[in-house]
Design a protein around this motif. Structure first.
Motif, PDB file in Angstrom:
ATOM      1  N   HIS A   1       2.634   3.989   4.088  1.00 36.45           N
ATOM      2  CA  HIS A   1       1.383   3.522   4.587  1.00 36.45           C
ATOM      3  C   HIS A   1       1.526   2.869   5.834  1.00 36.45           C
ATOM      4  O   HIS A   1       0.707   2.769   6.673  1.00 36.45           O
ATOM      5  CB  HIS A   1       0.540   2.525   3.811  1.00 36.45           C
TER       6      HIS A   1
ATOM      7  N   ASN B   1       0.918  -1.247   0.117  1.00 33.22           N
ATOM      8  CA  ASN B   1       0.054  -0.140  -0.178  1.00 33.22           C
ATOM      9  C   ASN B   1       0.739   1.162  -0.023  1.00 33.22           C
ATOM     10  O   ASN B   1       1.852   1.364   0.608  1.00 33.22           O
ATOM     11  CB  ASN B   1      -1.031   0.230   1.344  1.00 33.22           C
ATOM     12  N   SER B   2       0.597   2.056  -0.919  1.00 28.28           N
ATOM     13  CA  SER B   2       1.235   3.550  -1.021  1.00 28.28           C
ATOM     14  C   SER B   2       0.189   4.190  -1.590  1.00 28.28           C
ATOM     15  O   SER B   2      -1.045   3.820  -1.779  1.00 28.28           O
ATOM     16  CB  SER B   2       2.774   3.495  -1.596  1.00 28.28           C
ATOM     17  N   GLY B   3       0.510   5.482  -2.273  1.00 29.83           N
ATOM     18  CA  GLY B   3      -0.548   6.231  -2.929  1.00 29.83           C
ATOM     19  C   GLY B   3       0.229   7.525  -3.701  1.00 29.83           C
ATOM     20  O   GLY B   3       1.210   7.872  -2.972  1.00 29.83           O
TER      21      GLY B   3
ATOM     22  N   GLN C   1      -4.633   5.484  -5.580  1.00 30.43           N
ATOM     23  CA  GLN C   1      -4.123   4.201  -4.872  1.00 30.43           C
ATOM     24  C   GLN C   1      -2.933   3.607  -5.485  1.00 30.43           C
ATOM     25  O   GLN C   1      -3.054   3.161  -6.693  1.00 30.43           O
ATOM     26  CB  GLN C   1      -5.117   3.202  -4.404  1.00 30.43           C
ATOM     27  N   VAL C   2      -2.149   3.210  -4.745  1.00 25.03           N
ATOM     28  CA  VAL C   2      -1.104   2.301  -5.041  1.00 25.03           C
ATOM     29  C   VAL C   2      -0.940   1.215  -4.222  1.00 25.03           C
ATOM     30  O   VAL C   2      -1.029   1.442  -2.997  1.00 25.03           O
ATOM     31  CB  VAL C   2       0.641   3.110  -4.925  1.00 25.03           C
TER      32      VAL C   2
ATOM     33  N   GLN D   1       2.572   8.269  -0.466  1.00 29.30           N
ATOM     34  CA  GLN D   1       2.301   7.638   0.954  1.00 29.30           C
ATOM     35  C   GLN D   1       3.183   6.511   1.313  1.00 29.30           C
ATOM     36  O   GLN D   1       3.475   5.685   0.767  1.00 29.30           O
ATOM     37  CB  GLN D   1       0.966   7.107   0.686  1.00 29.30           C
TER      38      GLN D   1
ATOM     39  N   GLU E   1      -6.307  11.058  -3.382  1.00 32.03           N
ATOM     40  CA  GLU E   1      -5.112   9.710  -3.578  1.00 32.03           C
ATOM     41  C   GLU E   1      -5.601   8.965  -4.732  1.00 32.03           C
ATOM     42  O   GLU E   1      -6.712   8.416  -4.884  1.00 32.03           O
ATOM     43  CB  GLU E   1      -5.324   9.006  -2.200  1.00 32.03           C
TER      44      GLU E   1
END
Ligand code: MG
Length: 256
Positions: A238, A121-123, A139-140, A236, A137
């Motif tokens: 996360h 998870n990132s973003g 999303q990643v 982000q 955001e």
């Protein structure tokens, strides 16, 4: 009769006075339709001549820590930058932008663990409007073979826009986002004159087609707009327990 009326009134009032259930994060998570899997072709990555290079593989000069604007502390090595697991949190660009074209490459590590939202998870926050995760955001996430709510998988405008396709590559392979961001325009009083729009190509495949945003990203509750003019772009951290994700080759073109 009067007593009966009063009793009825009291009952009705009691019924209507019941507080609504508190909003939950599950309220805004949807599981269908599942975007079709599309295998991407090769994707280009070199910055064009008029781009502002935000990360050239060597330094974080263009980036600061979101929470206190101190120098960014993500790890730079071998031409890539990686989320700092030992703190620092989200980072964002020193510069602010309005409308732009943005190129970002990201990679989930081969040895990724975890599942659902806790897997790579990132973003990319298309406009960072405050500390923490404030903003809009994209999303990643590792969505190669990892079920989650479809409005939270890679390529989604988090909790708003389900991607039109799933062109995820395997963990360990580089993925590209090419984004066109049209910033919202606000009236003097803070009301929305025109909303934000995002067009996103994910590994060269369109996943958001001039998508109209409903406001800033929220984990719990409905998106809402807050007036801003220009804003940094934020990445982000996360805070998952699994191995951190990396970025490279980030560039932007201002759209006047
Ligand atoms: Mg995220």
């Amino acid at each position: 009769m009067r007593i009966l009326t009063l009793a009825l009134l009291a009952t009705t009032t009691a019924l209507y006075a019941q507080a609504p259930a508190a909003p939950k994060h599950q309220d805004t998570e949807v599981y269908e339709p599942v975007p079709p899997i599309v295998t991407p072709g090769a994707t280009p990555f070199a910055p064009p001549s008029d781009a502002i290079v935000l990360f050239d593989g060597k330094s974080l000069d263009q980036w600061v820590t979101t929470k206190d604007k101190s120098p960014a502390t993500w790890v730079v090595a071998d031409g890539i930058m990686t989320v700092n697991k030992n703190g620092g949190g989200n980072i964002e660009t020193k510069r602010s932008f309005k409308n732009y074209q943005l190129h970002v490459e990201w990679r989930v590590p081969t040895n990724i663990t975890g599942s659902d939202q806790a897997r790579g998870n990132s973003g990319v926050f298309l406009a960072s409007t405050g500390i923490g995760d404030a903003g809009y955001e994209l999303q990643v996430l590792d969505s190669y073979n990892n079920k989650t709510y479809v409005n939270g998988q890679a390529g989604s405008i988090y909790k708003q826009g389900i991607p039109l396709a799933n062109p995820n590559r395997k963990p360990g392979e580089w993925q590209t986002y090419d984004i066109v961001w049209t910033a919202p325009i606000f009236n003097e009083d803070g009301s929305v004159k025109t909303p934000a729009y995002a067009t996103v190509l994910f590994n060269g495949i369109i996943v958001q087609n001039h998508f109209e945003l409903k406001g800033e990203t929220l984990y719990i509750g409905q998106p809402v707009y807050k007036k801003y003019d220009t804003a940094p772009i934020k990445l982000q951290a996360h805070g998952d327990k699994s191995e951190p994700i990396s970025f490279r080759n980030i560039w932007i073109r201002d759209l006047k």
